[in-house]
Enzyme design. Structure first.
Site, mmCIF file in Angstrom:
data_model
loop_
_atom_site.group_PDB
_atom_site.id
_atom_site.type_symbol
_atom_site.label_atom_id
_atom_site.label_comp_id
_atom_site.label_asym_id
_atom_site.label_seq_id
_atom_site.Cartn_x
_atom_site.Cartn_y
_atom_site.Cartn_z
ATOM 1 N N GLU A 1 47.585 37.854 46.362
ATOM 2 C CA GLU A 1 48.208 38.318 45.221
ATOM 3 C C GLU A 1 49.628 38.762 45.674
ATOM 4 O O GLU A 1 50.482 38.962 44.768
ATOM 5 C CB GLU A 1 47.707 39.031 44.050
ATOM 6 C CG GLU A 1 46.940 38.399 43.241
ATOM 7 C CD GLU A 1 45.557 37.736 43.982
ATOM 8 O OE1 GLU A 1 44.844 38.603 44.528
ATOM 9 O OE2 GLU A 1 45.077 36.727 43.830
ATOM 10 N N ASP B 1 43.699 29.873 40.623
ATOM 11 C CA ASP B 1 43.279 31.111 41.462
ATOM 12 C C ASP B 1 41.651 30.791 42.046
ATOM 13 O O ASP B 1 40.864 31.851 41.841
ATOM 14 C CB ASP B 1 43.260 32.311 40.643
ATOM 15 C CG ASP B 1 43.389 33.571 41.418
ATOM 16 O OD1 ASP B 1 43.206 33.727 42.677
ATOM 17 O OD2 ASP B 1 43.250 34.771 40.756
ATOM 18 N N ASP C 1 39.805 31.204 44.408
ATOM 19 C CA ASP C 1 39.686 31.440 45.751
ATOM 20 C C ASP C 1 38.394 30.790 46.381
ATOM 21 O O ASP C 1 37.223 30.726 45.658
ATOM 22 C CB ASP C 1 39.247 32.927 46.052
ATOM 23 C CG ASP C 1 40.737 33.681 45.702
ATOM 24 O OD1 ASP C 1 41.128 34.367 46.499
ATOM 25 O OD2 ASP C 1 41.020 33.777 44.568
ATOM 26 N N ARG D 1 34.067 28.990 43.352
ATOM 27 C CA ARG D 1 34.916 29.521 42.126
ATOM 28 C C ARG D 1 35.320 28.622 41.234
ATOM 29 O O ARG D 1 35.544 28.589 39.961
ATOM 30 C CB ARG D 1 35.953 30.479 42.429
ATOM 31 C CG ARG D 1 36.636 31.280 41.479
ATOM 32 C CD ARG D 1 37.476 32.426 42.424
ATOM 33 N NE ARG D 1 38.465 33.111 41.318
ATOM 34 C CZ ARG D 1 39.142 34.023 41.574
ATOM 35 N NH1 ARG D 1 39.227 34.738 42.617
ATOM 36 N NH2 ARG D 1 39.972 34.573 40.570
#
Lengths: 543, 252
Positions: A191, A300, A302, A327
């Site tokens: 991030e 996002d 990951d 994910r």
């Protein structure tokens, strides 16, 4: 004379029995043969989180009772999976205190207290997920990006290496992995616009032996997947532990999201090796193959999951397979010798993609373009699953996934600029679930829920589901007696029948389970340990 | 001449940049921050301070968003407006919320009298049959003791006229039937994998094991009646005025 020799021999035998043998790399490789110990983060190098211990069974699990509690002197999330070596349990009191306990009683042998630098800025909690052990040493990565080796008997530091710059957002949060005489870690910080890497350090000296950059630099293959200078701040973090296949001498690691997380305008291209698994040579760190799950990700996703390695028959022939619940909402099976895609299927609702092509590349949905007005995507930002470990049982042949079901996020894209050490995100988010620790008034499936989903790894078909009300950050443990242990956000710790998902036992642990359960034995008694809230609980059958 | 022509577009650009564009998420985040940091002094509609009205989109000491951000961050020396320890992003979202307040408007009701509203609330409106204020009334509806801190007058008006428009998750009502046939409709306080915890209209807390229930389901509609046509607009204005004055118990 004869008598003295006998005595001497007896003494040696006693000594050998009393002095625990050192943890050699061979012991870690064959950890399955000493299931009383838990010698590496995922139990064994294959990372199945499957224990050979069978004292606790589906019949007697209802009698499990608390053996001891260790209360951490910390209010941070307790995410560590403990290690157990010959009756000594090693764990991490967050952020970075290493604790050695008597695994039978929970009494403390020693505590190594470490105060991370004020420069540390881990994105998502001052957490640590565990340790590695080799020889008479324990290894920990710290949130200020140090790798520290301790004496396993005393907790005294042996060496300490600064792996990366915490002020730029680098941190170490996962348990290191031992491969031969090296200890391997990867850097968190996805991030903050880091350029993530995986590196191996000499276990004796802490000197770096090799480094693999998760974002290729100019001249390296894969660099062309980054527009302009975007590779310099491309993210690609690592924050859970990899796996290792000793026959192939390959170590496998899941790589995190590209930076900035949610606005891909400045980083046109596939953005290798973000959201990928990389297979690296265990001696040199050279890339053998890679497989990218989510090219040019803006949600996002990951690929920070533990690679689960299984030797199984695949379409009539034995094959070295890697199972991966990602994910991004898809389950994948890959050939781990060469990275070939074998099969893939959503294990939760997926709307960002319409399917996988024959090589496993996702086809992006045209409706899934990120925009300032907001786009609603399944699975949401925390993913269909995340870092909490899955499990494979060779007995049931099922793959068990901690899942967020019917979970979505609306992404509102924002402009974003890189500033060293500051968050580099590029969106505002709104999700339908996820208030940690709040009371819950969702009752309907469409409002999102947590579950353990058991799938057939050969097809991806759902075999059964254990449904919770709240979402879950708990890993899954299975045993050779067909038990499955897991928890969730509600403060329960569950024992299920691994064959059908039926709940056989529960304990109220009164806090979020944000770690993976593990099991071990001392003096012939089997224990199941799990961290919940700010404490570590160990359960066993009555004596 | 050449210099002037060069400067004009630059100035124009600077003026454009002064007003930012905001997303719905910014506004929502800002609303939460506004509730937490601003309502105690400014009220939910931003009009509690004499001579200050934050809800109209016009500010005495600021015209651009950047100036507003400065004021929120640094406060106004010599006045009651303190500095705030918020991140730049948080301050931006508060400004987004302030801008949205002007756009979303106020209650359309005539301005009311809180004392008259209290009488209606407790009398012909029969609000205490379900709601609770400062320890009086029923438990079957939401406790409104601090509703003036957490809702704007436009939202209060909407709830009076159209109670089904939005039922917040915290105000959900569940219908349960136990295995021995007892039925109950109660406020849902907590639900997990194994249990339901509720508060009934009599103020009894119940903790049910789901395995002891024959069925349970969420009530889709609010049990609150619409007051449209039941109260005059002036009476509704009075009730809204009363509710806006409810600020909860002093806890610090």
């Amino acid at each position: 004379m004869m008598g003295r020799m006998v005595h001497c021999g007896l003494f040696l035998v006693l000594l050998a029995d009393w002095l625990p043998a050192q943890v050699t790399f061979d012991r870690i490789l064959s950890a399955n043969q000493e299931p009383q110990n838990w010698l590496t983060y995922s139990g064994t190098m294959l990372s199945q989180r499957h224990s050979q211990l069978t004292q606790i069974t589906p019949q007697n699990v209802k009698n499990l009772q608390l053996a001891w509690i260790f209360q951490a002197r910390s209010l941070e999330k307790f995410e560590a999976t403990s290690l157990v070596v010959d009756g000594v349990l090693y764990t991490v009191q967050p952020p970075n205190d290493v604790v050695a306990l008597d695994a039978a009683t929970g009494r403390t042998y020693w505590v190594y207290s470490y105060s991370p630098s004020a420069k540390a800025r881990p994105c998502c909690g001052r957490v640590n997920r565990g340790l590695a052990v080799l020889g008479d040493r324990v290894f920990m990565g710290t949130i200020d990006a140090r790798l520290i080796a301790l004496d396993a008997k005393t907790g005294k530091p042996v060496w300490s290496t600064q792996v990366a710059k915490p002020e730029s957002g680098y941190a170490l949060t996962h348990a290191p992995l031992i491969v031969k005489d090296k200890v391997i870690v990867g850097t968190a910080g996805g991030e903050y616009g880091i350029r993530g890497f995986i590196a191996a350090y000499d276990v004796n000296t802490g000197k770096e032996v090799w480094r693999f950059h998760n974002i290729p630099e100019p001249g390296e293959p894969g660099h062309e997947t980054w527009a302009g200078d975007s590779w310099k701040t491309g993210g690609g973090s690592v924050w859970v532990t990899g796996s290792y296949d000793s026959d192939l001498n390959l170590t496998y690691w899941g790589i995190g999201n590209p930076g900035p997380d949610w606005n891909g305008d400045s980083r046109k291209g596939d953005n290798l090796y973000t959201d990928s698994v990389v297979a690296l040579d265990g001696d040199t760190g050279k890339l053998k193959w890679h497989f990218q799950f989510s090219p040019h990700d803006e949600f996002d996703y990951d690929s920070v999951q533990v690679p689960v390695l299984v030797d199984m028959e695949w379409q009539g022939r034995p094959r070295k397979v890697m199972l991966w619940a990602n994910r991004n909402g898809y389950y994948y099976a890959l050939d781990r010798a060469n990275g070939q895609f074998l099969t893939g299927k959503p294990f939760v609702k997926v709307t960002w993609s319409t399917g996988l092509d024959e090589r496993g590349r996702p086809m992006k949905a045209t409706t899934a373009a990120s925009s300032p007005e907001g786009v609603l995507i399944y699975p949401g930002n925390q993913g269909g699953t995340n870092w909490y470990n899955s499990s494979y049982s060779p007995r049931t042949g099922l793959f068990y996934i901690p899942s967020w079901v019917e979970y979505n996020t609306t992404y509102y894209k924002l402009p974003v600029e890189y500033h060293e050490g500051r968050t580099f995100g590029g969106a505002a988010l709104r999700a339908n679930v996820g208030r940690r620790g709040a009371t819950l008034t969702r009752l309907e499936d469409s409002e999102g829920y947590g579950a353990v989903r058991a799938i057939d790894p050969k097809t991806g078909d759902l075999k059964w589901e254990f449904k919770m009300s709240d979402v879950t950050d708990a890993g899954v443990l299975t045993t050779a007696s067909d038990l499955l242990f897991t928890g969730g956000r509600e403060g329960y710790f569950f024992g299920l029948d691994a064959r059908n998902g039926q709940m056989l036992w529960k304990a109220i642990v009164g806090g979020v389970v944000a770690s993976g359960p593990m099991t071990y034995a001392v003096n012939g008694r089997q224990y199941v340990a799990v961290a919940a809230g700010n404490a570590l609980f160990s359960f066993a059958l009555p004596q | 001449m050449r210099v002037a022509r060069f400067l004009t577009p630059l100035l124009f650009a600077a003026a454009l940049f002064a007003q930012h564009t905001y997303t719905l998420a910014d506004i929502e985040n800002g609303g939460r921050l506004y509730l937490a940091n601003c309502t105690v002094c400014h009220g939910p509609d931003g009009d509690l301070q004499p001579g200050v009205n934050l809800g109209r989109g016009k500010f005495r000491r600021a015209s651009s968003d950047d100036e507003l951000e400065q004021i929120i961050t640094k406060g106004i020396p010599g006045t009651g407006m303190p500095s705030h320890d918020l991140t730049p992003q948080q301050v931006e979202s508060v400004v987004a919320y302030l801008r949205s307040m002007a756009a979303s408007g106020h209650s359309t009701l005539p301005s009311g009298n809180a004392a008259r509203g209290k009488a209606i609330f407790e009398g012909k409106g029969e609000c205490l049959n379900c709601h609770r204020v400062h320890g009086s009334g029923s438990y079957s509806g939401p406790d409104l003791s601090d509703i003036g801190l957490v809702r704007r007058t436009a939202e209060l008006e909407k709830s009076l006229v159209d109670p089904n428009a939005e039922i917040l998750p915290d105000n959900r009502v569940v219908h349960v039937v136990t295995k021995d046939g007892k039925e109950m409709t109660a406020r849902l306080l907590n639900a997990d994998t194994l249990a339901l915890l509720v508060l009934d209209a009599q103020g009894q807390l119940h903790s049910y094991s789901k395995s002891d229930l024959r069925e349970y389901s969420l009530m889709k509609d609010s049990s609150m009646p619409s007051y449209k046509g039941k109260l005059t607009t002036q009476e509704m204005g009075d009730v809204v005025s009363y509710m806006a004055s409810l600020k909860g118990a002093e806890t610090r």
